[in-house]
Design a protein around this motif. Sequence first.
Motif, PDB file in Angstrom:
ATOM      1  N   UNK A  61       0.789  -1.362   0.251  1.00 49.30           N
ATOM      2  CA  UNK A  61       0.069   0.010  -0.331  1.00 49.30           C
ATOM      3  C   UNK A  61       1.336   0.940   0.073  1.00 49.30           C
ATOM      4  N   UNK A  62       2.281   1.347   0.603  1.00 50.22           N
ATOM      5  CA  UNK A  62       2.615   2.288   0.836  1.00 50.22           C
ATOM      6  C   UNK A  62       3.093   2.892  -0.924  1.00 50.22           C
ATOM      7  N   UNK A  63       3.494   0.961  -1.229  1.00 53.21           N
ATOM      8  CA  UNK A  63       3.862   1.586  -3.206  1.00 53.21           C
ATOM      9  C   UNK A  63       2.484   1.784  -3.605  1.00 53.21           C
ATOM     10  N   UNK A  64       1.789   2.238  -3.381  1.00 48.89           N
ATOM     11  CA  UNK A  64       0.227   2.312  -3.983  1.00 48.89           C
ATOM     12  C   UNK A  64       0.363   4.062  -3.925  1.00 48.89           C
ATOM     13  N   UNK A  65       0.438   4.010  -2.746  1.00 46.01           N
ATOM     14  CA  UNK A  65       0.401   5.537  -1.913  1.00 46.01           C
ATOM     15  C   UNK A  65       1.435   6.774  -2.867  1.00 46.01           C
ATOM     16  N   UNK A  66       2.743   6.175  -2.905  1.00 50.69           N
ATOM     17  CA  UNK A  66       3.810   6.633  -3.361  1.00 50.69           C
ATOM     18  C   UNK A  66       3.034   7.257  -4.823  1.00 50.69           C
ATOM     19  N   UNK A  67       2.918   6.324  -5.875  1.00 51.57           N
ATOM     20  CA  UNK A  67       2.183   6.447  -6.676  1.00 51.57           C
ATOM     21  C   UNK A  67       1.002   7.235  -6.809  1.00 51.57           C
ATOM     22  N   UNK A  68       0.528   7.181  -5.909  1.00 55.22           N
ATOM     23  CA  UNK A  68      -0.798   8.134  -6.214  1.00 55.22           C
ATOM     24  C   UNK A  68      -0.697   9.445  -5.632  1.00 55.22           C
ATOM     25  N   UNK A  69       0.688   9.406  -4.870  1.00 52.70           N
ATOM     26  CA  UNK A  69       0.919  11.392  -4.968  1.00 52.70           C
ATOM     27  C   UNK A  69       1.830  11.684  -6.007  1.00 52.70           C
TER      28      UNK A  69
END
Lengths: 117, 165
Positions: A61-69
């Motif tokens: 989820x951290x990777x997903x959040x970084x992509x979203x950011x």
Amino acid sequence: MIRPVIPLLTAALLFGLGTYGVLRRRNAVLVLMSVELMLNAVNLVLVTGDVLRPKVTGQVFTLFVIVLAAAEVGVGLALVLRLFRLRRDINLDQVPLDEEPEPDPAPAPVLDEEPTR
Amino acid sequence: MTLLDVALAVAGLLAVAGGVAVVSTKQLVRAGLWLVVALGAVAVEFLLLGAEFAAWVQVLIYVGAVVVLLLFAVMLTRAPIGPSPDLDRPLLPALLVGAAAGLGLAGLFAAAFGRLTVPAPGAGTAQKLGTAIFDDWVLPFEVLSVLLLAALVGAIVLSRRESTR
């Protein structure tokens, strides 16, 4: 042995700082920077959660959040630049929310000219 | 307190100090540079927590791309070099909400996890993470790629000049 409360406290304080920055700052770019602080606080909580369990869902989820950011900052900065081109100013206080944009600005004050540096 | 705890605390202090500087500095470009400090310290925490891949992605995407993009925006909107006097709104509401959120969450975490100690995380592997992404989370992963494409197209459309109509 580690104490997971240390990164969790860091994340809580970073989130508070981000909230403060979003409400306190007037410049649109600085507001985006504060949003990045809040997103990082959330990432830190997710990664810390992985220490407690054998799975790595939090890191996913951290990777997903970084992509979203990254996506958020791309679109957000395009909006900021658009706002600057329209109004020569990126103060969020001075964006008129109730004003209809003129359909066809006949004199075309700033839209057509190259921004002079 | 083990050595790892001390390292985590130092990185955390650095991150919070960077965050304070980001939300309080009077100079736009310096806010971006302090953001690098805060995000880099968070990446160090990721490393210490055994999340190497997340840490390096953080360095690559956040410090490498997002901060550069923000600095581009600062330059393109012709920010003055030197202090700007009009960056801030009134202090009280922001301080109230920010302190409530930050200290409230901190109190919650301290109450819930204050005495918990867990074994130190071993060296993380990208293999575990890759297996998790491409086994359990492959559909969100693909949706995310579509979202990135949509954001790309949206940013291009938004930043096109009006006069090209």
